[in-house]
Scaffold this active site. Structure first.
Site, mmCIF file in Angstrom:
data_model
loop_
_atom_site.group_PDB
_atom_site.id
_atom_site.type_symbol
_atom_site.label_atom_id
_atom_site.label_comp_id
_atom_site.label_asym_id
_atom_site.label_seq_id
_atom_site.Cartn_x
_atom_site.Cartn_y
_atom_site.Cartn_z
ATOM 1 N N HIS A 32 -24.032 -18.872 3.835
ATOM 2 C CA HIS A 32 -22.680 -17.976 3.534
ATOM 3 C C HIS A 32 -22.210 -17.525 4.311
ATOM 4 O O HIS A 32 -22.429 -17.402 5.250
ATOM 5 C CB HIS A 32 -23.864 -16.969 2.361
ATOM 6 N N GLY A 34 -22.907 -14.629 5.292
ATOM 7 C CA GLY A 34 -24.297 -13.792 6.260
ATOM 8 C C GLY A 34 -24.319 -14.700 7.457
ATOM 9 O O GLY A 34 -24.504 -14.272 8.318
ATOM 10 N N HIS A 35 -24.433 -15.577 7.326
ATOM 11 C CA HIS A 35 -24.566 -16.793 8.697
ATOM 12 C C HIS A 35 -22.990 -17.170 9.402
ATOM 13 O O HIS A 35 -23.133 -17.284 10.435
ATOM 14 C CB HIS A 35 -24.883 -18.002 8.094
#
Ligand code: PAF
Length: 284
Positions: A32, A34-35
């Site tokens: 997502h 964040g990654h």
């Protein structure tokens, strides 16, 4: 250029042809935003990037979601390719071991334990979890030998565990912690958010709202901590809380009389989905 690699041997051979200056983003996949923020930071700073996608069996308890953890390699690689379009001169190696034996040889029995940090907060509720995390990250560091490694601060305790492991073992690796990425609602991004229904997504905001409220009550002043603790006590009557705590930001100790930086850590549980979040508070 993005290249997918499924064996450890290939990674080890590749690393022999490259210098020390490589960046590393360890993940369990199901990517997502964040990654992708970790990848973007690595792309900005490193010419060669290793990005691992490995659902590590050692960090799941016997009744946890190891088997059902979402595995979405094809979509993940597409997301990495899209992020890397802006950096055509960078080399990205996606290390997605085909089976756990690629990472841990058969009979592998070594465990890296970061004592003192592994059995509090998350570690108390999920015994052995951080031993699984530190063991796999140590192993991945051995295979990839990065100069820098990127971790999301959403898993703040994990970040501190890794930082401590690297310091204790004098591994020459810079651990970079990247800010929490949130949905527009404020909910911290997590692969496990997809387990939530629409109604639960709304309920999940209780977590961020409570952290905001505690931070506001403290307002940077040590004398307000007692008020904040009373507020936490009231909030915690809702049994969906696993914990909501004020800790020293560095040691994660509950002894905070001398602390200048605090971390508020909370876990709110909706059915079997445990949502983690945290917030930093600096005392003036
Ligand atoms: O944060 C995660 O996704 C995992 O705990 C990590 C660091 C990749 C180790 O398996």
């Amino acid at each position: 250029m993005v290249r997918l690699i499924r064996t450890t041997q290939e990674i080890i051979s590749l690393r022999e042809t490259q210098g020390k200056e490589v960046g590393f983003v360890p993940t369990m996949g199901n990517l997502h935003a964040g990654h992708i923020s970790l990848l973007n930071e690595a792309l900005k700073n490193c010419k060669i990037i290793y990005f691992s996608i490995f659902v590590n069996p050692k960090q799941f308890g016997p009744n946890e979601d190891f088997k059902s953890y979402p595995r979405t390699l094809e979509e993940d690689v597409k997301k990495i390719e899209i992020a890397s379009l802006a950096y055509p001169d960078k080399e990205i190696f996606v290390y997605a071991p085909q089976k756990p034996e690629e990472v841990f040889s058969e009979g592998h029995n070594e465990t890296v334990i970061v004592a003192g940090l592994n059995d509090i907060l998350e570690g108390k509720i999920r015994p052995g979890h951080f031993d699984g995390v530190s063991t796999v990250v140590h192993r991945l560091f051995e295979i990839i030998r990065p100069a820098k490694a990127y971790f999301g601060l959403k898993d703040f305790q994990q970040y501190r565990v890794i930082e401590k492991m690297v310091a204790d073992l004098q591994m020459q690796i810079e651990i970079v912690g990247m800010p929490i990425i949130r949905e527009t609602s404020g909910l911290a991004m997590s692969s496990r958010n997809q387990y939530l229904s629409e109604k639960e997504r709304e309920e999940a905001l209780t977590l961020k709202r409570a952290l905001d409220a505690v931070k506001k009550i403290i307002d940077g002043k040590r004398e307000n901590i007692i008020k904040a603790k009373n507020y936490i006590h009231e909030v915690r009557s809702d049994k969906r809380w696993n914990y909501l705590e004020i800790r020293d930001a560095l040691t994660l100790s509950s002894e905070i009389t001398e602390s200048s930086h605090l971390t508020l850590l909370g876990v709110f549980q909706l059915r079997s989905t445990r949502l983690l979040d945290n917030m930093q508070v600096e005392l003036k």
